[in-house]
Every structure is written in C-alpha cells, then in structure tokens.
Write an enzyme that holds these catalytic residues in place. Structure first.
Site, PDB file in Angstrom:
ATOM      1  N   HIS A   1      36.642  48.022  48.762  1.00 60.65           N
ATOM      2  CA  HIS A   1      35.594  47.725  47.792  1.00 60.65           C
ATOM      3  C   HIS A   1      34.368  47.277  48.589  1.00 60.65           C
ATOM      4  O   HIS A   1      34.330  46.145  49.074  1.00 60.65           O
ATOM      5  CB  HIS A   1      36.022  46.601  46.848  1.00 60.65           C
ATOM      6  CG  HIS A   1      37.281  46.889  46.085  1.00 60.65           C
ATOM      7  ND1 HIS A   1      37.289  47.333  44.784  1.00 60.65           N
ATOM      8  CD2 HIS A   1      38.597  46.784  46.450  1.00 60.65           C
ATOM      9  CE1 HIS A   1      38.535  47.484  44.373  1.00 60.65           C
ATOM     10  NE2 HIS A   1      39.344  47.167  45.361  1.00 60.65           N
TER      11      HIS A   1
ATOM     12  N   ASN B   1      34.967  50.306  40.878  1.00 59.23           N
ATOM     13  CA  ASN B   1      34.566  49.167  40.051  1.00 59.23           C
ATOM     14  C   ASN B   1      33.350  48.444  40.628  1.00 59.23           C
ATOM     15  O   ASN B   1      33.360  47.257  40.920  1.00 59.23           O
ATOM     16  CB  ASN B   1      35.731  48.200  39.849  1.00 59.23           C
ATOM     17  CG  ASN B   1      36.378  47.731  41.139  1.00 59.23           C
ATOM     18  OD1 ASN B   1      36.396  48.458  42.122  1.00 59.23           O
ATOM     19  ND2 ASN B   1      36.919  46.540  41.131  1.00 59.23           N
TER      20      ASN B   1
ATOM     21  N   HIS C   1      46.323  50.543  40.116  1.00 53.92           N
ATOM     22  CA  HIS C   1      46.541  49.102  40.286  1.00 53.92           C
ATOM     23  C   HIS C   1      47.498  48.694  39.178  1.00 53.92           C
ATOM     24  O   HIS C   1      47.188  48.839  38.000  1.00 53.92           O
ATOM     25  CB  HIS C   1      45.217  48.347  40.154  1.00 53.92           C
ATOM     26  CG  HIS C   1      45.359  46.853  40.259  1.00 53.92           C
ATOM     27  ND1 HIS C   1      44.595  46.104  41.121  1.00 53.92           N
ATOM     28  CD2 HIS C   1      46.156  45.968  39.608  1.00 53.92           C
ATOM     29  CE1 HIS C   1      44.917  44.826  40.992  1.00 53.92           C
ATOM     30  NE2 HIS C   1      45.870  44.720  40.081  1.00 53.92           N
TER      31      HIS C   1
ATOM     32  N   HIS D   1      48.737  48.711  46.691  1.00 55.12           N
ATOM     33  CA  HIS D   1      49.072  47.322  47.060  1.00 55.12           C
ATOM     34  C   HIS D   1      50.349  46.770  46.419  1.00 55.12           C
ATOM     35  O   HIS D   1      50.317  45.818  45.634  1.00 55.12           O
ATOM     36  CB  HIS D   1      47.903  46.367  46.831  1.00 55.12           C
ATOM     37  CG  HIS D   1      47.121  46.541  45.570  1.00 55.12           C
ATOM     38  ND1 HIS D   1      47.686  46.721  44.334  1.00 55.12           N
ATOM     39  CD2 HIS D   1      45.777  46.538  45.360  1.00 55.12           C
ATOM     40  CE1 HIS D   1      46.744  46.824  43.426  1.00 55.12           C
ATOM     41  NE2 HIS D   1      45.581  46.718  44.022  1.00 55.12           N
TER      42      HIS D   1
ATOM     43  N   ASN E   1      44.541  39.904  43.899  1.00 63.76           N
ATOM     44  CA  ASN E   1      45.313  40.545  42.834  1.00 63.76           C
ATOM     45  C   ASN E   1      45.779  41.908  43.338  1.00 63.76           C
ATOM     46  O   ASN E   1      44.929  42.710  43.706  1.00 63.76           O
ATOM     47  CB  ASN E   1      44.465  40.746  41.573  1.00 63.76           C
ATOM     48  CG  ASN E   1      43.966  39.453  40.974  1.00 63.76           C
ATOM     49  OD1 ASN E   1      44.525  38.396  41.203  1.00 63.76           O
ATOM     50  ND2 ASN E   1      42.904  39.541  40.197  1.00 63.76           N
TER      51      ASN E   1
ATOM     52  N   ASP F   1      42.578  46.938  51.013  1.00 69.08           N
ATOM     53  CA  ASP F   1      42.009  46.451  49.753  1.00 69.08           C
ATOM     54  C   ASP F   1      40.862  45.478  50.053  1.00 69.08           C
ATOM     55  O   ASP F   1      40.696  44.455  49.387  1.00 69.08           O
ATOM     56  CB  ASP F   1      43.073  45.788  48.880  1.00 69.08           C
ATOM     57  CG  ASP F   1      42.600  45.533  47.453  1.00 69.08           C
ATOM     58  OD1 ASP F   1      41.570  46.117  47.046  1.00 69.08           O
ATOM     59  OD2 ASP F   1      43.248  44.738  46.745  1.00 69.08           O
TER      60      ASP F   1
ATOM     61  N   HIS G   1      33.899  38.565  48.732  1.00 68.54           N
ATOM     62  CA  HIS G   1      33.106  37.711  47.846  1.00 68.54           C
ATOM     63  C   HIS G   1      32.433  36.665  48.727  1.00 68.54           C
ATOM     64  O   HIS G   1      32.866  36.418  49.852  1.00 68.54           O
ATOM     65  CB  HIS G   1      33.985  37.012  46.819  1.00 68.54           C
ATOM     66  CG  HIS G   1      34.768  37.937  45.944  1.00 68.54           C
ATOM     67  ND1 HIS G   1      34.214  38.589  44.876  1.00 68.54           N
ATOM     68  CD2 HIS G   1      36.074  38.324  45.984  1.00 68.54           C
ATOM     69  CE1 HIS G   1      35.134  39.329  44.286  1.00 68.54           C
ATOM     70  NE2 HIS G   1      36.272  39.201  44.949  1.00 68.54           N
TER      71      HIS G   1
ATOM     72  N   GLY H   1      40.230  38.552  45.947  1.00 73.29           N
ATOM     73  CA  GLY H   1      39.825  39.531  46.954  1.00 73.29           C
ATOM     74  C   GLY H   1      39.303  38.850  48.196  1.00 73.29           C
ATOM     75  O   GLY H   1      38.883  37.693  48.168  1.00 73.29           O
TER      76      GLY H   1
END
Length: 446
Positions: free
Chosen positions: A63, A95, A179, A237, A284, A311, A315, A330
């Site tokens: 991501h 996303n 997911h 994952h 997650n 993954d 942040h 994350g």
C-alpha cells in the site's frame, strides 16, 4: 545502455547456489557462466567480490498510499525504500483515495508510477458490491489482478453481498486476491471490549478481537466459493496456523487454483511483542500467538503457503500513537523484509534457496509475471547483491520510508543488501538510492 559484467557472485536461483558471472546488456541477462570475459571496451566490469545474488524480490501486496493519502507515503518514496530492500517489483492495492475501482482511476495510478517508480510496478483493481461492469473491462495481461476485501475495508470496498461475490467469482478469469476476516465476528468481539474499556482497549487484545475464528471463517468461505465457481483465488496474509490446513502442497504451484501468502510481520512478531511494540505492530489480520508464528513458518517450508510478501502499509507515528480504536492498522516493511528473512537463514530456520523461491520465483509463477523472478538468460536483469556478513542496525537516519519509522528500529541484521539492479540499471548502492527512475510496468503471460 552499456553492458555490465557482474563477476564473482554466488548465484542463488532455482534451488541451487552456483558460482559464476552474469553479463547484462540493454537491461536483459545475456549470459550466465562460470567465467565470462569482457569482449569489448563498452563492458562495465563489476566485481561482486563473492557476494550472493538473488533475483529481484517481487512483493505481491503493498500500500503506497498514492493518490490521496500521500502524507503517509507515495509511490516515489516507498519504491525508493523497496529497491533499498531488494524489492524490484511490487503490486499495489486499490484502497487509495480515490479508490482504484474504475479503469480511469487505474490508469491514473499507472501514469504516476511511470513517472516516479524506482521499482517495477503493477496495481490491483478493486472490487465492490456494484462495479462488476468495470471489473470485466480489466486486461488480465496488463494488470496484476483483482483485490476483494472480505473484511477490514476502507470506503465502500467491503464486498459483503454474497450474491455479488459469487457473481464476481463466476464472471472473471482475473486472479482474485482476498483479505479474509469475518466482519460479524470482529464486530461482536469489539463490542465486548469497547463496553469494558471504552476506546482505549489494551493492544494485547487486538488478536482476541480480530481472532483466529474471524480469519478461519472468512478464509474457508472464500476457498469454498472458489472451489464451487472454479475461480483463481489467492488468499493474502494468512496469520493463523489453523488456516494453513486449508491449503495443499500435493500439487505443483503452476497447477494450483487456490494459493496463499504469508507476510513478514506474521513470521517475525507474536502476541508477546505487543507489550514492547504496542500499536506499531497493529496489523489486520492481527499478529497472533507464537504457536501461530511457528505454524506459519512450518507451512511455508512445506509449501502449503506459497509466497512471502510485506503488506507494506505505512501510517504516521502520530496516527499510530492514538488509542486502540483510533490507531490505524498497518506498518512499513519493504526496506527490511529481505534482511529479516535472511536472519532466519542465519538462525538455520530457512535456506537461501527457499527464500528465493518464496520471494522471487513463486510470485512470478503465481501471477505469471513475464520475464522476471528468475536469473535466466533472456530475462530482465532485476538483481540483488547481498553481503551475508555485514551487520547493520536499523536507525532513524537509515530508514527511507516517508513515515520515518520502522517496527524493526533498533534491530541489528547480520546481512546487508549492497546493490540493487532494476532492468539492468544500478538503482541502489550501500544505503544510497539513485535519483534516476528505472521501474517498468509489469506484464503478465496470461
């Protein structure tokens, strides 16, 4: 483009380690041999001094937060960190903001990557309850696949209409990545602990809330639907030992219709680490027990689990420092994933050949990536040089993520990535990422 002759390397490739040289021309591996001579003056001879060379790592789940969430990360910053970590190709998730759920938004992301990505790139197209028409427009030769959130979604990307889900599985021949966490189970668990603690739920309860049952219920349903419809399913994952029982090692990867992935954080951390790391290791699906962690490694080694990914989902520290219910899940991993796996090698828990299989070969096979993931004549020269005996410590000053932190901060790794070549160009050398952008769009042999 000049010719490059990489001499004196231990080549880790296709289950063997051999000593020799690699000749690269115009971004392609031209020759692999025991002793290759520079036959013209335009050959740049690079003495690897006995280092090990891997094919470039292919990370099938990242991501990078662009567009819309670029205060956390962007394609340029995180692809720089990726090549520093030996990851030469990535597949990024839908996303973002706006979400990648139309062909128009998908092509906008490809345009950003073409301009800014230091690594090779592709993107997952996002499925929703109401975009089947757009899904059917996706070109499977030029896009990594379809991503469905069956739990833990942002925006409107939770696909929770079972009729729609079955229609998607039945209608597309795209590789479907999922997911899997059961939302009803999570909501019930969260309600129990919210009533008890309010918003400041102790972080060690994260794997109790996002439990083994939540994962297993969702994963088993997805697999059951794939078997019913004949869809090509890839489960992201896996985080519990129980889920590994859902997958087989009885057939070759090329013949599997249902495949699986395990991530670095689920192999490295356990619930025992929440006390020290807190929300920095809030992911997650959740990091679970030490028994789960050990079971995942066992399933990786015996080929029930097929690939290793990151993954990578950064942040800011400010965001991660909030109370449990507000701290996002994350963390950043692309720069440190391969060094972490090499620690397992030093501990005698996995071979170099198996690391290459799970991080390089298998993602290429599973996604049918063209001309990457192996050190073969005629393949793209995505190569990673590694010094297995060059200890270094993860510190703020050598962290390349835009968010500026790592769950591995303070960890000393025994092995160091010294050079990364992307399409035959030197993209990274000894903690320095070069400014030139060499990444190319991945294509798929489907």
């Amino acid at each position: 483009m000049e010719k490059i002759l990489i001499k004196d390397v231990h080549i880790v490739n296709e289950g063997t380690i051999t000593h020799g040289d690699i000749l690269v021309h115009q971004g392609i591996i031209q020759e692999i041999g025991e002793s290759i001579s520079a036959k013209s003056s335009d050959v740049h001879v690079f003495d690897a001094e006995g280092k090990y060379v891997f094919p470039g790592v292919i990370d099938d789940q990242v991501h990078f937060r662009e567009p819309g969430l670029t205060h956390k990360a962007n394609i340029k910053s995180e692809s720089r960190a990726a090549v520093a970590g030996g990851i030469t190709s990535f597949m990024e998730m839908p996303n973002t903001n706006p979400q990648t759920t139309t062909i128009e938004k998908l092509e906008e992301k490809f345009a950003i990557a073409k301009k800014n990505s230091h690594a090779n790139y592709s993107f997952m197209f996002g499925g929703t309850n109401d975009n089947l028409e757009e899904i059917l427009k996706v070109d499977k030769k030029n896009v990594a696949g379809l991503k469905l959130f069956l739990g833990s979604s942002t925006g409107n990307m939770l696909v929770d209409d079972e009729n729609v889900l079955e229609k998607i599985f039945s209608s597309t021949d795209l590789l479907i990545s999922v997911h899997c966490e059961d939302e009803d189970t999570i909501k019930k668990n969260l309600a129990i602990y919210t009533e008890r603690y309010g918003e400041d739920i102790p972080i060690h309860l994260h794997p109790v809330i996002r439990s083994e049952d939540a994962c297993y219920i969702s994963s088993s349903r997805a697999i059951e639907l794939a078997k019913k419809t004949g869809a090509r399913l890839h489960v992201f994952h896996i985080s519990t030992a129980k889920e590994t029982e859902l997958f087989t090692n009885k057939i070759p990867l090329e013949e599997k219709k249902i495949t699986s992935e395990v991530c670095i954080h689920h192999l490295w951390f356990s619930s025992e680490d929440y006390e020290e790391k807190g929300t920095l290791i809030k992911w997650n699906p959740a990091v679970k027990t030490a028994a789960d962690r050990d079971g995942l490694l066992e399933a990786l080694l015996d080929d029930r689990l097929d690939v290793i990914a990151t993954d990578h989902a950064p942040h800011t520290l400010e965001e991660k420092s909030q109370v449990y219910t507000k701290a996002p899940s994350g963390g950043p991993l692309v720069q440190h994933a391969l060094p972490a796996m090499l620690e397992f090698y030093h501990q005698g828990r996995i071979s170099l050949e198996k690391i290459v299989q799970k991080m390089c070969h298998n993602p290429a096979i599973l996604f049918q990536v063209e001309k990457r993931g192996f050190i073969r004549e005629g393949y793209k020269a995505d190569l990673v040089l590694i010094d297995l005996n060059a200890p270094w410590t993860v510190q703020k000053e050598n962290i390349l993520y835009k968010c500026g932190w790592s769950p591995f901060e303070g960890t000393t790794f025994k092995s160091r990535i010294t050079h990364t070549f992307v399409n035959g160009r030197l993209a990274y050398k000894n903690f320095k990422v070069y400014d030139d952008v060499f990444g190319e769009r991945l294509t798929f042999d489907r």
